[in-house]
Design a protein around this motif. Structure first.
Motif, PDB file in Angstrom:
ATOM      1  N   LEU A  88      -4.364  23.262  12.543  1.00 31.96           N
ATOM      2  CA  LEU A  88      -4.282  23.577  11.118  1.00 31.96           C
ATOM      3  C   LEU A  88      -2.835  23.810  10.703  1.00 31.96           C
ATOM      4  O   LEU A  88      -2.408  23.383   9.619  1.00 31.96           O
ATOM      5  CB  LEU A  88      -5.140  24.811  10.808  1.00 31.96           C
ATOM      6  CG  LEU A  88      -5.203  25.263   9.346  1.00 31.96           C
ATOM      7  CD1 LEU A  88      -5.606  24.109   8.415  1.00 31.96           C
ATOM      8  CD2 LEU A  88      -6.171  26.443   9.201  1.00 31.96           C
ATOM      9  N   CYS A  89      -2.048  24.463  11.558  1.00 32.11           N
ATOM     10  CA  CYS A  89      -0.616  24.665  11.282  1.00 32.11           C
ATOM     11  C   CYS A  89       0.082  23.329  11.083  1.00 32.11           C
ATOM     12  O   CYS A  89       0.873  23.167  10.150  1.00 32.11           O
ATOM     13  CB  CYS A  89       0.043  25.411  12.445  1.00 32.11           C
ATOM     14  SG  CYS A  89       0.243  27.176  12.182  1.00 32.11           S
ATOM     15  N   ARG A 126      14.496  19.833   3.314  1.00 32.59           N
ATOM     16  CA  ARG A 126      13.469  20.820   3.658  1.00 32.59           C
ATOM     17  C   ARG A 126      12.214  20.125   4.168  1.00 32.59           C
ATOM     18  O   ARG A 126      11.554  20.614   5.088  1.00 32.59           O
ATOM     19  CB  ARG A 126      13.129  21.674   2.440  1.00 32.59           C
ATOM     20  CG  ARG A 126      14.192  22.680   2.043  1.00 32.59           C
ATOM     21  CD  ARG A 126      13.695  23.568   0.909  1.00 32.59           C
ATOM     22  NE  ARG A 126      12.551  24.369   1.329  1.00 32.59           N
ATOM     23  CZ  ARG A 126      11.645  24.864   0.489  1.00 32.59           C
ATOM     24  NH1 ARG A 126      11.735  24.619  -0.809  1.00 32.59           N
ATOM     25  NH2 ARG A 126      10.638  25.587   0.943  1.00 32.59           N
ATOM     26  N   ALA A 127      11.881  18.980   3.576  1.00 33.91           N
ATOM     27  CA  ALA A 127      10.711  18.228   4.030  1.00 33.91           C
ATOM     28  C   ALA A 127      10.872  17.821   5.493  1.00 33.91           C
ATOM     29  O   ALA A 127       9.944  17.957   6.303  1.00 33.91           O
ATOM     30  CB  ALA A 127      10.502  16.993   3.160  1.00 33.91           C
ATOM     31  N   GLN A 157       8.988  21.063  12.390  1.00 31.25           N
ATOM     32  CA  GLN A 157       8.154  22.174  12.859  1.00 31.25           C
ATOM     33  C   GLN A 157       6.766  21.676  13.264  1.00 31.25           C
ATOM     34  O   GLN A 157       6.196  22.139  14.258  1.00 31.25           O
ATOM     35  CB  GLN A 157       8.039  23.240  11.765  1.00 31.25           C
ATOM     36  CG  GLN A 157       9.339  23.974  11.501  1.00 31.25           C
ATOM     37  CD  GLN A 157       9.171  25.108  10.515  1.00 31.25           C
ATOM     38  OE1 GLN A 157       8.645  26.173  10.848  1.00 31.25           O
ATOM     39  NE2 GLN A 157       9.603  24.896   9.277  1.00 31.25           N
ATOM     40  N   ALA A 158       6.210  20.738  12.505  1.00 26.73           N
ATOM     41  CA  ALA A 158       4.920  20.159  12.877  1.00 26.73           C
ATOM     42  C   ALA A 158       5.011  19.446  14.212  1.00 26.73           C
ATOM     43  O   ALA A 158       4.125  19.572  15.070  1.00 26.73           O
ATOM     44  CB  ALA A 158       4.447  19.197  11.783  1.00 26.73           C
ATOM     45  N   ALA A 210       3.955  16.573  19.135  1.00 27.72           N
ATOM     46  CA  ALA A 210       5.086  15.644  19.151  1.00 27.72           C
ATOM     47  C   ALA A 210       4.709  14.231  18.722  1.00 27.72           C
ATOM     48  O   ALA A 210       5.589  13.451  18.338  1.00 27.72           O
ATOM     49  CB  ALA A 210       5.711  15.600  20.541  1.00 27.72           C
ATOM     50  N   ASP A 211       3.427  13.895  18.773  1.00 21.60           N
ATOM     51  CA  ASP A 211       2.991  12.544  18.429  1.00 21.60           C
ATOM     52  C   ASP A 211       2.218  12.490  17.117  1.00 21.60           C
ATOM     53  O   ASP A 211       1.445  11.554  16.882  1.00 21.60           O
ATOM     54  CB  ASP A 211       2.118  11.971  19.560  1.00 21.60           C
ATOM     55  CG  ASP A 211       2.898  11.763  20.843  1.00 21.60           C
ATOM     56  OD1 ASP A 211       4.133  11.594  20.763  1.00 21.60           O
ATOM     57  OD2 ASP A 211       2.283  11.780  21.921  1.00 21.60           O
ATOM     58  N   ASN A 212       2.425  13.463  16.264  1.00 26.20           N
ATOM     59  CA  ASN A 212       1.703  13.474  14.993  1.00 26.20           C
ATOM     60  C   ASN A 212       2.267  12.398  14.063  1.00 26.20           C
ATOM     61  O   ASN A 212       3.443  12.436  13.675  1.00 26.20           O
ATOM     62  CB  ASN A 212       1.822  14.853  14.333  1.00 26.20           C
ATOM     63  CG  ASN A 212       0.953  14.971  13.104  1.00 26.20           C
ATOM     64  OD1 ASN A 212       1.343  14.590  12.006  1.00 26.20           O
ATOM     65  ND2 ASN A 212      -0.252  15.484  13.292  1.00 26.20           N
ATOM     66  N   VAL A 213       1.437  11.428  13.704  1.00 28.91           N
ATOM     67  CA  VAL A 213       1.924  10.276  12.956  1.00 28.91           C
ATOM     68  C   VAL A 213       2.323  10.638  11.521  1.00 28.91           C
ATOM     69  O   VAL A 213       3.276  10.055  10.976  1.00 28.91           O
ATOM     70  CB  VAL A 213       0.888   9.130  12.970  1.00 28.91           C
ATOM     71  CG1 VAL A 213       0.731   8.575  14.376  1.00 28.91           C
ATOM     72  CG2 VAL A 213      -0.468   9.583  12.425  1.00 28.91           C
ATOM     73  N   LYS A 214       1.617  11.577  10.917  1.00 28.91           N
ATOM     74  CA  LYS A 214       1.976  11.968   9.551  1.00 28.91           C
ATOM     75  C   LYS A 214       3.341  12.642   9.521  1.00 28.91           C
ATOM     76  O   LYS A 214       4.154  12.387   8.624  1.00 28.91           O
ATOM     77  CB  LYS A 214       0.915  12.900   8.959  1.00 28.91           C
ATOM     78  CG  LYS A 214      -0.353  12.205   8.515  1.00 28.91           C
ATOM     79  CD  LYS A 214      -1.272  13.150   7.774  1.00 28.91           C
ATOM     80  CE  LYS A 214      -2.511  12.419   7.268  1.00 28.91           C
ATOM     81  NZ  LYS A 214      -3.435  13.328   6.541  1.00 28.91           N
ATOM     82  N   ALA A 215       3.585  13.509  10.494  1.00 26.57           N
ATOM     83  CA  ALA A 215       4.874  14.198  10.547  1.00 26.57           C
ATOM     84  C   ALA A 215       6.003  13.196  10.788  1.00 26.57           C
ATOM     85  O   ALA A 215       7.077  13.285  10.168  1.00 26.57           O
ATOM     86  CB  ALA A 215       4.861  15.264  11.633  1.00 26.57           C
TER      87      ALA A 215
END
Length: 224
Positions: free
Chosen positions: A125-126, A145-146, A152-153, A158-163
């Motif tokens: 969720l974070c 900032r984005a 941080q996400a 480490a493999d989060n595609v949206k981030a």
């Protein structure tokens, strides 16, 4: 085990006292739509909305549920184009999720955040909330900032595609083409079927070429 201290956010605002309530732009029309609502008799105090509990007043389960509700509220605001309102909701969710008891900056060593399963759930969720704040900041033109929120996400996943995608967007807007290209190439590896990644890569390549051309033109001008 705790999620660890996150960035410091301001205290919960009165507008979040009823999470899941009405976005600011809809408040006036909603008030007008309730003419039959009973009013306090003259001399009697008006009924007050229940005070929002602070993170330390909630259980781990309550904080998790509250953060999930914050995400829902933020999503509604984002859908309506209310970036600041959506960002407030997402950040409130993060503030509650990342709470850990302690004293004078020292975390309570006995706090386990509800066990491994709860940690994993709240961590996911974070990550979502960090990515959603980043999406709002891209809309408001706050690319640096984005990128920070995306980083941080990625510290959690480490493999989060949206981030990766949103950080690449932010880095492109900041003119950091090499770093943006690294993220978009990693994104293409993780999701070969993505249609957005090749388009973003072409945008980065085009921007890098324009920047190199402008740099050469400026250098030639300086040489006379």
């Amino acid at each position: 085990r705790a999620l660890g201290p996150g960035p410091r956010y301001p205290p919960a605002s009165p507008g979040m006292a009823e999470v899941g309530g009405i976005a600011p732009s809809a408040a006036a029309s909603a008030d007008a739509a309730m003419p039959d609502e009973p009013m306090a008799a003259q001399g009697e105090p008006a009924p007050q909305a229940p005070e929002l509990k602070q993170p330390e007043q909630m259980t781990v389960e309550e904080r998790s549920a509250f953060a999930a509700k914050c995400k829902e509220v933020g999503n509604k605001g984002f859908k309506n184009g209310e970036w600041e309102y959506a960002m407030l909701a997402y950040e409130e969710g993060l503030r509650y999720l990342q709470y850990a008891p302690g004293h004078e900056g020292v975390l309570d060593p006995t706090f386990d955040h509800g066990g491994a399963e709860r940690v994993d759930s709240d961590m996911r969720l974070c990550v979502t909330l960090f990515c959603n704040v980043a999406a709002c900041l891209l809309k408001t033109g706050e690319e640096r900032r984005a990128a920070g929120y995306c980083t941080q996400a990625l510290a959690f996943d480490a493999d989060n595609v949206k981030a990766l995608f949103r950080r690449a967007q932010a880095l492109l807007a900041m003119g950091e083409h090499d770093a943006a290209m690294q993220d978009v190439r990693r994104l293409a590896e993780l999701d070969p079927t993505s249609k957005e990644a090749p388009a973003l890569q072409r945008s980065i390549e085009a921007a890098a070429k324009r920047a190199a051309h402008q740099e050469r033109a400026m250098f030639s001008k300086m040489l006379g």
